[in-house]
Design an enzyme around this catalytic site. Sequence first.
Site, mmCIF file in Angstrom:
data_model
loop_
_atom_site.group_PDB
_atom_site.id
_atom_site.type_symbol
_atom_site.label_atom_id
_atom_site.label_comp_id
_atom_site.label_asym_id
_atom_site.label_seq_id
_atom_site.Cartn_x
_atom_site.Cartn_y
_atom_site.Cartn_z
ATOM 1 N N CYS A 196 -4.780 1.474 54.090
ATOM 2 C CA CYS A 196 -4.683 1.638 55.527
ATOM 3 C C CYS A 196 -3.663 0.620 56.025
ATOM 4 O O CYS A 196 -3.697 -0.543 55.631
ATOM 5 C CB CYS A 196 -6.049 1.374 56.148
ATOM 6 S SG CYS A 196 -5.962 1.042 57.907
ATOM 7 N N LYS A 251 -29.322 3.364 16.966
ATOM 8 C CA LYS A 251 -29.191 4.827 16.921
ATOM 9 C C LYS A 251 -27.791 5.169 17.420
ATOM 10 O O LYS A 251 -27.513 5.167 18.618
ATOM 11 C CB LYS A 251 -30.264 5.483 17.782
ATOM 12 C CG LYS A 251 -30.273 7.001 17.621
ATOM 13 C CD LYS A 251 -31.627 7.574 18.038
ATOM 14 C CE LYS A 251 -31.690 9.073 17.789
ATOM 15 N NZ LYS A 251 -30.944 9.844 18.785
ATOM 16 N N ILE A 276 -35.846 12.740 14.124
ATOM 17 C CA ILE A 276 -36.975 11.848 14.326
ATOM 18 C C ILE A 276 -37.498 11.984 15.746
ATOM 19 O O ILE A 276 -36.753 12.336 16.659
ATOM 20 C CB ILE A 276 -36.611 10.366 14.055
ATOM 21 C CG1 ILE A 276 -35.134 10.122 14.305
ATOM 22 C CG2 ILE A 276 -36.998 9.946 12.671
ATOM 23 C CD1 ILE A 276 -34.731 8.701 14.021
ATOM 24 N N TYR A 295 0.848 -1.198 0.000
ATOM 25 C CA TYR A 295 0.000 0.000 0.000
ATOM 26 C C TYR A 295 0.881 1.245 0.000
ATOM 27 O O TYR A 295 0.686 2.163 -0.797
ATOM 28 C CB TYR A 295 -0.909 -0.009 1.246
ATOM 29 C CG TYR A 295 -1.864 1.161 1.298
ATOM 30 C CD1 TYR A 295 -3.145 1.067 0.767
ATOM 31 C CD2 TYR A 295 -1.469 2.369 1.855
ATOM 32 C CE1 TYR A 295 -4.010 2.135 0.795
ATOM 33 C CE2 TYR A 295 -2.330 3.459 1.883
ATOM 34 C CZ TYR A 295 -3.606 3.339 1.356
ATOM 35 O OH TYR A 295 -4.454 4.408 1.380
ATOM 36 N N LYS A 327 -35.741 5.315 22.851
ATOM 37 C CA LYS A 327 -34.611 5.618 23.725
ATOM 38 C C LYS A 327 -34.230 4.450 24.626
ATOM 39 O O LYS A 327 -35.085 3.723 25.105
ATOM 40 C CB LYS A 327 -34.990 6.804 24.617
ATOM 41 C CG LYS A 327 -33.931 7.880 24.634
ATOM 42 C CD LYS A 327 -34.325 8.992 25.588
ATOM 43 C CE LYS A 327 -33.149 9.914 25.846
ATOM 44 N NZ LYS A 327 -32.322 10.216 24.678
HETATM 45 S S1 IVH Z 1 -32.655 8.363 10.551
HETATM 46 C C1 IVH Z 1 -35.549 11.434 8.816
HETATM 47 N N1 IVH Z 1 -31.217 6.426 11.553
HETATM 48 O O1 IVH Z 1 -30.295 10.387 15.285
HETATM 49 C C2 IVH Z 1 -34.773 10.455 9.611
HETATM 50 N N2 IVH Z 1 -30.890 8.603 12.418
HETATM 51 O O2 IVH Z 1 -32.959 12.561 14.915
HETATM 52 C C3 IVH Z 1 -33.372 10.836 9.749
HETATM 53 N N3 IVH Z 1 -29.130 8.745 14.153
HETATM 54 O O3 IVH Z 1 -28.976 13.149 14.735
HETATM 55 C C4 IVH Z 1 -32.602 10.094 10.762
HETATM 56 N N4 IVH Z 1 -28.581 6.615 14.101
HETATM 57 O O4 IVH Z 1 -27.808 11.487 13.167
HETATM 58 C C5 IVH Z 1 -31.488 7.732 11.597
HETATM 59 N N5 IVH Z 1 -29.980 4.602 12.306
HETATM 60 C C6 IVH Z 1 -30.257 5.910 12.345
HETATM 61 C C7 IVH Z 1 -29.573 6.792 13.213
HETATM 62 C C8 IVH Z 1 -29.929 8.139 13.240
HETATM 63 C C9 IVH Z 1 -28.310 7.796 14.649
HETATM 64 C C10 IVH Z 1 -29.135 10.147 14.582
HETATM 65 C C11 IVH Z 1 -29.119 11.146 13.470
HETATM 66 C C12 IVH Z 1 -29.852 12.322 14.031
HETATM 67 C C13 IVH Z 1 -30.771 11.689 15.028
HETATM 68 C C14 IVH Z 1 -32.165 11.567 14.443
#
Ligand code: IVH
Length: 809
Positions: free
Chosen positions: A456, A122, A84, A37, A329
């Site tokens: 101690c 998420k 979302i 590389y 969440k």
């Molecule tokens: S979808 C319209 N998928 O979470 C839908 N968001 O409010 C757009 N995030 O800050 C978001 N993992 O960066 C989506 N698997 C996932 C995600 C994700 C993290 C974050 C995104 C944004 C917030 C969504």
Amino acid sequence: MPTPEIEARASELAALLERYNHEYYVQDAPTVPDAEYDRLFRELQKLEQDYPVLQTPASPTQRVGGAPLPAFVQVRHVVPMLSIRTETDSTAAGALEFDASVRRELGMAETDPPVEYSAELKFDGMAISLRYEHGQLVQAATRGDGVTGEDVTANIRTIRQIPLQLIVNPSGRYNSVAPSVLEVRGEVYMRLDDFRRLNEAQLASGGKTYVNPRNTTAGAVRNLDSKVTSNRRLSFFVYGLGEVQEWLAQPDTQSEVIAALGEFGFPVCDLNTVVSGGAALAAFKDKIQSKRDQLPFEIDGVVYKINSLAWQRQLGFRSREPRWAIAHKLPAQEEQTLVIAIEEQVGRTGAITPVARLQPVFVGGVTVTNATLHNEDEVRRKDVRVGDTVIVRRAGDVIPEVVAVVLDQRPMRPTSGGDLFSSSEEPMYPAYRLPLACPVCGSHVVREEGEAIARCSGGLVCKAQRTQAIQHFAGRRMMDIDGLGERYIDKLVEFDYVHSVADLYRLTLDDLLLMKRRADEQDGVTPETVKAGKVATKWADNLIEAIAASKQPPLARLLFALGIRHVGESTAKTLADWLGTLHNVRRAPRAVLVALPDIGGVVAESIAEFFAEAQNEQVIDALLAAGVAPVDEHAPKAQLSDKLAAANLYARLNVPRLTEVRAQQLAAQQGELATLAALPRAAVIQLELPAEVVNALADWLDDAANRAQLQAIADYCRTLLAGLPQAEAAPQNEAVAGKTFVLTGTLPTMGRDQARALIEDAGGKVSGSVSKKTHYVVAGAEAGSKLDKALELGVTVLDEAGLLALLAS
Ligand code: IVH
């Protein structure tokens, strides 16, 4: 201008390097060695140097970061980056409710089949939109307010997991041609191991440490100096699309979009999956939640999206949030709260841990009121003080810890020296210091060199360590008090019958019976016979007898039983063999202890500290007063006079520059420790040693404590040597003297102690482990790994008969 051949070679190199890059950073499966590389990389670099027109922003040579920017340029998102809705009810109900609302809005009947969802993680990082035109990365932008973000292209280019050119594969399903425009959306994040490594490096270089991966990621992505970003090792996951033009094979489900982006070269999280119906969403969330602590990166929830893109379009948006997706969440693992106090906890082994008392806060699914601060260095490094607002973290079953201080919320007051016109401030509360005395028993606190943990030193008296100390004391290889098990010890301590090991010898039959009655009542296990008025006393008789029978232990066992840190069976035996009596061991100065075989500085220090603690001394006096008396005390070992030769002791005083050789030279001129202890500085300077050695010695002797120490060693040695048996020139056995033996397995007639004694009497040494320096391994039945090791190293192996022959030779 480059020739067409050169141009072709440059683009071939760029494509190859991008492929290798993808194999290495995304697939974690390199197909060429690093050297290959590097070679190709340098070749491309050279071509670009010779023909600057070849150097495009999408070249793999442009990943290293360039000159700092004055500011970020604003970018308008053609397709807004929306957020979302987050479902905060983290039970299954949250998922079921979402599924129900989707079905309602799609007008589905109960009999209709379950809706298919893309269930994703998420990721807890920073949202980024990557714009590719005809397969080339042309722009990377932050989310900003969703409509306008910042152009962070230079920084994003340094992230090796992000392709600079899309992978195009003529036979691929979705990536046979690069779309004219493809905006890829996903999360830039930092892996936990990269985060830890970064903080370790920061610590090593004396820099500040970072609070968490998310903030570190955001800081790196929004740094005006792309060289900084380049040094951060960021990662990336895709989760969606922005603007798309002319993508011939565009998929029609979310899960296929992600798969397609994988084909184009983006990292895809393999925990994403497709499920049907609300219950399956909830099950997905539970599964991810249970795996959360094992993930190599942080997440703050899961995301459910209707898989069909047609249905997504049908449902559309409500006030800037899609109706077709929610984030579910997971319980937060970090929260902010206030430090009310910093206290110390003393563990069962005497380890002292600073603990922050917190204003109660709900984190990681429980209410947390205390968080460990680990040790003094940690508190200082994070600079946690009373009154501070701190970030508390509780992940999984881990003990809650203070991650960082929110410095701008620290309570301040005007500096005392300040005048009306200066407005300088200082923190209201001082920096943390570990107390000098144990908060439980008041014994002095010791922190060994190179150790993070302070302890101690009141092992025999400290209430926190009492149970452990007594258990150890009564153990089979120690005082061997039969019948004194863990439960009784716990209760004897709990009900205050026993404050120290010496109290065991004052226990009466009534004490034991009463203790047992209370213990049984407390545990709800009072036997029917006792309720009927019959009390079993045999066990208590036996225990009293066992305690009495333990009063005459061999000295080595008694020393082991005291629980002195670092003093195991073998060190206890060395002490007993060489010094002969408990009295001699108790009084032994550190320099004498290190002069004994197999006792190093840390161990010697620990022994000296233990006996220097007045409370421990009181317990030992109490033991003696109660009639505990070692049966085998004897005069010190004859060879002690060699060990305590002036040169040997001088070298162990820790005088700077006084090496073994210099110590010998000093001893040749000044053989009496007591004389040196009283020698005036002028005379010290006259010693015939190099100037820096003499000066160091003179400086050392300027400290009255050092002179006193030297005098004490002299006094101790004089008394000890006076008691020595006349060194009856021990009949040295040439074959054994000075040789190292290791015993393993069971010998047919001799016990291990016996074999050891025979070898040592003949001037040999017995060690616990086999190395190249071992001269003989004596192996009996069922010899294990030590024998294997001996054979492997070619060490001579003897059986019992062989040993006896050697001893007789
Ligand atoms: S979808 C319209 N998928 O979470 C839908 N968001 O409010 C757009 N995030 O800050 C978001 N993992 O960066 C989506 N698997 C996932 C995600 C994700 C993290 C974050 C995104 C944004 C917030 C969504």
